[in-house]
Design a protein around this motif. Sequence first.
Motif, short mmCIF file in Angstrom:
data_model
loop_
_atom_site.label_atom_id
_atom_site.label_comp_id
_atom_site.label_asym_id
_atom_site.label_seq_id
_atom_site.Cartn_x
_atom_site.Cartn_y
_atom_site.Cartn_z
N ARG A 1 0.79 -1.29 0.02
CA ARG A 1 -0.13 -0.09 0.41
C ARG A 1 0.82 1.18 0.40
NH1 ARG A 1 -5.28 -0.86 1.56
NH2 ARG A 1 -6.46 -2.35 1.47
N VAL A 2 1.90 1.25 0.71
CA VAL A 2 2.64 2.41 0.79
C VAL A 2 3.53 2.73 -0.27
CG1 VAL A 2 4.81 3.73 1.98
CG2 VAL A 2 2.96 2.38 3.52
N HIS B 1 1.01 4.14 -2.90
CA HIS B 1 0.85 5.60 -2.43
C HIS B 1 2.10 6.37 -2.57
CE1 HIS B 1 -1.04 8.52 -0.22
NE2 HIS B 1 0.36 8.95 0.79
N LEU C 1 2.45 7.68 -6.08
CA LEU C 1 1.11 8.87 -6.41
C LEU C 1 1.95 10.52 -6.02
CD1 LEU C 1 -1.97 7.64 -5.25
CD2 LEU C 1 -2.16 8.29 -7.52
N TYR D 1 5.74 6.82 6.54
CA TYR D 1 6.46 7.37 4.88
C TYR D 1 6.74 8.62 4.62
CZ TYR D 1 7.70 7.81 0.44
OH TYR D 1 7.90 7.94 -0.90
N VAL E 1 1.06 7.88 7.30
CA VAL E 1 -0.22 7.77 6.21
C VAL E 1 -1.17 6.89 6.21
CG1 VAL E 1 2.21 8.58 4.38
CG2 VAL E 1 1.62 6.15 5.31
N ASP F 1 -4.40 7.67 4.50
CA ASP F 1 -4.15 7.95 3.16
C ASP F 1 -4.30 6.34 1.92
OD1 ASP F 1 -4.51 10.09 3.08
OD2 ASP F 1 -2.47 10.13 3.75
N ILE F 2 -3.50 5.20 3.31
CA ILE F 2 -3.16 4.00 2.69
C ILE F 2 -4.42 2.94 2.55
CG2 ILE F 2 -0.86 4.19 2.65
CD1 ILE F 2 -0.55 2.07 5.22
N THR G 1 -7.50 3.83 1.86
CA THR G 1 -8.61 3.87 0.99
C THR G 1 -9.10 2.93 0.19
OG1 THR G 1 -7.34 4.86 -0.56
CG2 THR G 1 -8.77 6.23 1.40
N GLU H 1 -8.41 3.53 -2.90
CA GLU H 1 -7.22 3.45 -4.09
C GLU H 1 -5.86 3.63 -3.23
OE1 GLU H 1 -6.40 7.55 -4.54
OE2 GLU H 1 -6.21 7.56 -6.96
N GLY H 2 -5.96 3.15 -2.40
CA GLY H 2 -5.24 2.44 -1.60
C GLY H 2 -5.26 0.84 -1.70
N GLY I 1 -4.23 0.94 -5.78
CA GLY I 1 -2.62 0.46 -6.24
C GLY I 1 -2.15 -0.43 -5.11
#
Length: 223
Positions: A39-40, A43, A46, A81, A86, A89-90, A92, A94-95, A98
């Motif tokens: 995941r990181v 991210h 991005l 990160y 994060v 963020d990771i 979601t 989308e995370g 990704g």
Amino acid sequence: ADVPVITVDGPSGAGKGTLSHLLADTLHWHFLDSGALYRVTGHACLLEKVSWDDHAAVAEVARHLQVDFRTDAAGEVRVIYKGVDVSRDIRTEEGGRGASTVAAIPAVRDALLQRQREFRQAPGLVADGRDMGTVVFPDAPLKIFLTASATERAERRYRQLLAKGEDVSLPRLLGDIEERDARDSSRSVAPLVPAEDAIVIDSSNLPITAVFAEVMRAVRRKG
Ligand code: C5P
């Protein structure tokens, strides 16, 4: 590598995270959230404006990933990160997308292999992921493959998101889960399959406490 490892693999939403945390807390062992590394990586791409389709560049990001896991005052593991938290963020959708996209790149998996093995430290490690028992720790003395039906996993995720006050659609979640399952099990590198010597547990109709009790019995049998 005499340090014991319990590998916990399976599809997302089967309860691996909850089970792994319970095991690590009870045994006072280290914990590896391998999904967080993917995941990181997604991210970070991005943030660094690297396209998930540029395999060489994504592998480079994975190779130099500056990631740390810290436990906060509330006992929650935070993912850091480049010094920034994060964790949110990771997690979601989308995370997840990704992570699953970059995880299909062989050079990315290679780049993260050694880093994952470094988590194997005394007195022991609980490793949560998709290929912990098959690729990363093939010599682990205890391997669990935790699964549940796609419908059940979608409903669990639905209840979690509702509880967080998020506006979600159950059919869409089910669609996403089925799509991710298909991608994870059909990819050519480290597809999601149980190790031959894994104990397979279906948690569709089992509370996680019952799953935990079953795994602890296996831990005791191994002595
Ligand atoms: O476990 P989590 O949902 O955080 O993993 C996110 C994605 O990372 C998975 O859908 C999978 O594609 C990938 N992953 C993987 N190998 C692992 C852990 C995660 O390919 N060991």
